[in-house]
Design a protein around this motif. Structure first.
Motif, PDB file in Angstrom:
ATOM      1  N   UNK A 203       5.749  -9.943  15.134  1.00 56.69           N
ATOM      2  CA  UNK A 203       6.043  -7.984  14.914  1.00 56.69           C
ATOM      3  C   UNK A 203       7.380  -7.723  15.543  1.00 56.69           C
ATOM      4  N   UNK A 204       7.848  -6.850  14.957  1.00 57.41           N
ATOM      5  CA  UNK A 204       9.034  -6.729  14.824  1.00 57.41           C
ATOM      6  C   UNK A 204       9.153  -4.298  14.962  1.00 57.41           C
ATOM      7  N   UNK A 205       8.737  -3.296  16.279  1.00 60.86           N
ATOM      8  CA  UNK A 205       8.708  -2.529  16.058  1.00 60.86           C
ATOM      9  C   UNK A 205      10.596  -1.848  15.214  1.00 60.86           C
ATOM     10  N   UNK A 206      11.487  -2.844  15.022  1.00 58.80           N
ATOM     11  CA  UNK A 206      12.491  -2.109  14.184  1.00 58.80           C
ATOM     12  C   UNK A 206      11.805  -1.513  12.696  1.00 58.80           C
ATOM     13  N   UNK A 207      12.435  -0.741  12.128  1.00 58.39           N
ATOM     14  CA  UNK A 207      12.358  -0.292  11.381  1.00 58.39           C
ATOM     15  C   UNK A 207      13.811  -0.612   9.725  1.00 58.39           C
ATOM     16  N   UNK A 208      12.865  -1.678   8.913  1.00 52.10           N
ATOM     17  CA  UNK A 208      14.590  -1.922   7.555  1.00 52.10           C
ATOM     18  C   UNK A 208      14.353  -1.160   6.436  1.00 52.10           C
ATOM     19  N   UNK A 209      12.877  -0.776   6.235  1.00 54.78           N
ATOM     20  CA  UNK A 209      12.374  -0.666   4.601  1.00 54.78           C
ATOM     21  C   UNK A 209      12.069   0.643   4.694  1.00 54.78           C
ATOM     22  N   UNK A 210      12.350   1.368   3.378  1.00 51.69           N
ATOM     23  CA  UNK A 210      12.010   3.072   2.608  1.00 51.69           C
ATOM     24  C   UNK A 210      10.982   2.664   2.070  1.00 51.69           C
ATOM     25  N   UNK A 211       9.572   3.262   1.931  1.00 52.30           N
ATOM     26  CA  UNK A 211       9.205   2.672   0.837  1.00 52.30           C
ATOM     27  C   UNK A 211       8.775   4.614   0.451  1.00 52.30           C
ATOM     28  N   UNK A 212       8.604   4.936  -1.187  1.00 47.71           N
ATOM     29  CA  UNK A 212       8.683   5.565  -1.516  1.00 47.71           C
ATOM     30  C   UNK A 212       6.707   5.778  -1.646  1.00 47.71           C
ATOM     31  N   UNK A 213       5.879   6.861  -1.964  1.00 47.35           N
ATOM     32  CA  UNK A 213       4.966   7.167  -1.875  1.00 47.35           C
ATOM     33  C   UNK A 213       4.812   7.823  -2.747  1.00 47.35           C
ATOM     34  N   UNK A 214       3.997   7.754  -3.789  1.00 49.62           N
ATOM     35  CA  UNK A 214       3.730   8.865  -4.535  1.00 49.62           C
ATOM     36  C   UNK A 214       1.932   8.742  -4.878  1.00 49.62           C
ATOM     37  N   UNK A 215       1.472  10.184  -5.086  1.00 49.72           N
ATOM     38  CA  UNK A 215       0.066   9.962  -5.904  1.00 49.72           C
ATOM     39  C   UNK A 215      -0.045   9.093  -6.884  1.00 49.72           C
ATOM     40  N   UNK A 216      -0.320   8.049  -6.169  1.00 49.62           N
ATOM     41  CA  UNK A 216      -1.920   7.178  -7.286  1.00 49.62           C
ATOM     42  C   UNK A 216      -2.213   7.921  -8.381  1.00 49.62           C
ATOM     43  N   UNK A 217      -2.328   7.145  -9.307  1.00 44.38           N
ATOM     44  CA  UNK A 217      -3.494   8.123 -10.744  1.00 44.38           C
ATOM     45  C   UNK A 217      -4.813   7.094 -10.910  1.00 44.38           C
ATOM     46  N   UNK A 218      -5.549   7.284 -10.710  1.00 45.03           N
ATOM     47  CA  UNK A 218      -7.048   6.696 -11.566  1.00 45.03           C
ATOM     48  C   UNK A 218      -7.510   6.161 -12.695  1.00 45.03           C
ATOM     49  N   UNK A 219      -6.953   4.843 -13.183  1.00 45.51           N
ATOM     50  CA  UNK A 219      -7.985   5.913 -14.595  1.00 45.51           C
ATOM     51  C   UNK A 219      -9.555   5.172 -14.328  1.00 45.51           C
ATOM     52  N   UNK A 220      -9.954   5.772 -15.255  1.00 44.79           N
ATOM     53  CA  UNK A 220     -11.794   5.772 -15.111  1.00 44.79           C
ATOM     54  C   UNK A 220     -11.921   3.608 -14.793  1.00 44.79           C
ATOM     55  N   UNK A 221     -11.511   3.193 -15.815  1.00 47.42           N
ATOM     56  CA  UNK A 221     -11.204   1.619 -16.237  1.00 47.42           C
ATOM     57  C   UNK A 221     -11.073   0.743 -14.740  1.00 47.42           C
ATOM     58  N   UNK A 222      -9.787   0.632 -14.723  1.00 45.74           N
ATOM     59  CA  UNK A 222      -9.517   1.029 -12.495  1.00 45.74           C
ATOM     60  C   UNK A 222     -10.419   1.190 -11.507  1.00 45.74           C
ATOM     61  N   UNK A 223     -11.973   2.444 -11.674  1.00 45.45           N
ATOM     62  CA  UNK A 223     -12.086   2.973 -10.158  1.00 45.45           C
ATOM     63  C   UNK A 223     -12.348   2.024  -9.284  1.00 45.45           C
ATOM     64  N   UNK A 224     -12.730   1.004  -9.751  1.00 47.08           N
ATOM     65  CA  UNK A 224     -13.641   0.029  -8.708  1.00 47.08           C
ATOM     66  C   UNK A 224     -12.888  -1.240  -8.888  1.00 47.08           C
ATOM     67  N   UNK A 225     -11.647  -1.161  -9.001  1.00 46.31           N
ATOM     68  CA  UNK A 225     -10.564  -2.443  -8.636  1.00 46.31           C
ATOM     69  C   UNK A 225     -10.757  -2.440  -6.694  1.00 46.31           C
ATOM     70  N   UNK A 226     -10.607  -1.546  -6.205  1.00 45.40           N
ATOM     71  CA  UNK A 226      -9.967  -1.684  -4.799  1.00 45.40           C
ATOM     72  C   UNK A 226     -11.467  -2.328  -4.185  1.00 45.40           C
ATOM     73  N   UNK A 227     -12.479  -2.055  -4.808  1.00 50.35           N
ATOM     74  CA  UNK A 227     -14.058  -3.093  -4.315  1.00 50.35           C
ATOM     75  C   UNK A 227     -13.423  -4.437  -4.457  1.00 50.35           C
ATOM     76  N   UNK A 228     -13.131  -4.581  -5.886  1.00 49.66           N
ATOM     77  CA  UNK A 228     -13.311  -5.987  -5.924  1.00 49.66           C
ATOM     78  C   UNK A 228     -12.209  -6.793  -5.005  1.00 49.66           C
ATOM     79  N   UNK A 229     -11.216  -5.704  -4.599  1.00 51.06           N
ATOM     80  CA  UNK A 229     -10.441  -6.106  -3.290  1.00 51.06           C
ATOM     81  C   UNK A 229     -10.554  -7.127  -2.016  1.00 51.06           C
ATOM     82  N   UNK A 230     -11.925  -5.146  -1.729  1.00 52.91           N
ATOM     83  CA  UNK A 230     -12.720  -5.786  -0.618  1.00 52.91           C
ATOM     84  C   UNK A 230     -13.824  -7.347  -1.004  1.00 52.91           C
TER      85      UNK A 230
END
Length: 326
Positions: A203-230
């Motif tokens: 690990x390095x404590x130096x920062x290199x990247x800027x990541x845009x944080x946007x509010x995610x929109x979850x369709x009903x058909x995608x609702x449980x994809x996070x469960x699939x990931x886990x």
């Protein structure tokens, strides 16, 4: 020529014209000469294709692959990893911008320690405000860490775009993305596999990247994809005899991720997701996999309300919390 490619940076592109120029310019500004930039245009129907074409004409390190039909984030990145020539792989979003020294310094750190993975800090940009995400503390930086002992790394956001990964390590450990049609959360199982595979992580404590944080929109058909990931991550841990080592942490991280995910759901999606969530954690509770010391205090209280009281009580508390957060 292939032997000189040190880092392959993979960029997933789908209707990204608003941010793509800044992203590509930051990659074109990279000091590291012996690198390649692989951009996969996944069925975009905006101006992304034209932007990629224009940049590829003036940036010799850049390769563009265009797909006519939407293949999905996981499938595209698995394909890009296979085609990459670099000794190390970097993965960034089309909304990200990287400092010019990012990949030359991450690569140097990787070679210094013969590391399989190098990860650093980053900035989160939300509503045009930059906030340094100091996930890596100074005392954790600059040496090989062991996730079995340094378990804090599991509690950090996946942030797979904040580092580089040795391609040989990914191949030998059979680490890949889950190929669902999800548009978010597809870094969860990948990150878990990386951390649990006995690789050399620096690990390095130096920062290199800027990541845009946007509010995610979850369709009903995608609702449980996070469960699939886990579920995919758990299957990997069990198949590699890591469940007894990381199972308790895994359940705590899963609850935190589900809690964050619910902040982004529509009100009419909350009950359906909470019911699925309750079923999963009831199963874990019955198997004695939920241990209080692994959870933040507020998460443990919320979990026990969910399991010991009712979904309605849990959602009442959660909605109050979400309203204050907003």
């Amino acid at each position: 020529m292939d032997k000189q490619t040190r880092v392959s940076v993979l960029v997933y592109v789908h209707n990204s014209e608003k941010s793509l120029i800044d992203c590509l310019q930051s990659l074109s500004n990279q000091i590291l000469d012996d690198m390649e930039i692989i951009c996969i245009n996944d069925g975009s129907d905006d101006g992304s294709g034209d932007i990629l074409s224009d940049f590829s004409k003036k940036e010799p390190r850049m390769r563009v692959v265009s797909l006519n039909k939407l293949a999905g984030y996981g499938r595209v990145l698995n394909y890009a990893i296979r085609m990459a020539k670099g000794e190390y792989i970097g993965i960034i979003e089309a909304t990200d911008t990287a400092n010019p020294e990012m990949f030359i310094e991450l690569f140097a750190l990787a070679k210094k320690h013969d590391a399989d993975v190098v990860k650093g800090n980053y900035w989160i940009v939300e509503k045009e405000k930059e906030n340094l995400k100091d996930a890596v503390l100074p005392e954790e930086a600059g040496f090989i860490i062991n996730p079995t002992e340094d378990t804090r790394i599991f509690y950090q956001a996946p942030a797979i775009w904040s580092g580089i990964y040795k391609k040989q390590f990914l191949e030998e450990q059979k680490i890949s993305f889950l190929e669902t049609a999800a548009s978010t959360c597809q870094d969860i199982s990948f990150n878990t596999k990386v951390l649990a595979s006995d690789g050399k992580i620096v690990l390095t404590d130096k920062a290199y990247l800027r990541h845009i944080q946007t509010k995610i929109a979850i369709d009903d058909k995608e609702l449980f994809y996070i469960n699939d990931e886990f579920a995919e991550a758990e299957a990997f841990l069990r198949a590699h005899d890591k469940w007894s080592t990381f199972g308790y942490i895994f359940e705590a991280v899963k609850f935190a991720s589900y809690h964050w995910y619910m902040l982004n759901l529509k009100t009419n999606q909350l009950e359906k997701f909470a019911l699925r969530m309750r079923a999963e954690f009831h199963d874990a509770d019955n198997k004695n996999m939920l241990r209080k010391p692994y959870f933040p205090k507020n998460h443990w209280r919320m979990l026990r309300v969910l399991l010991d009281t009712s979904v309605s009580a849990f959602l009442l508390i959660f909605k109050s919390y979400r309203k204050k957060k907003i």
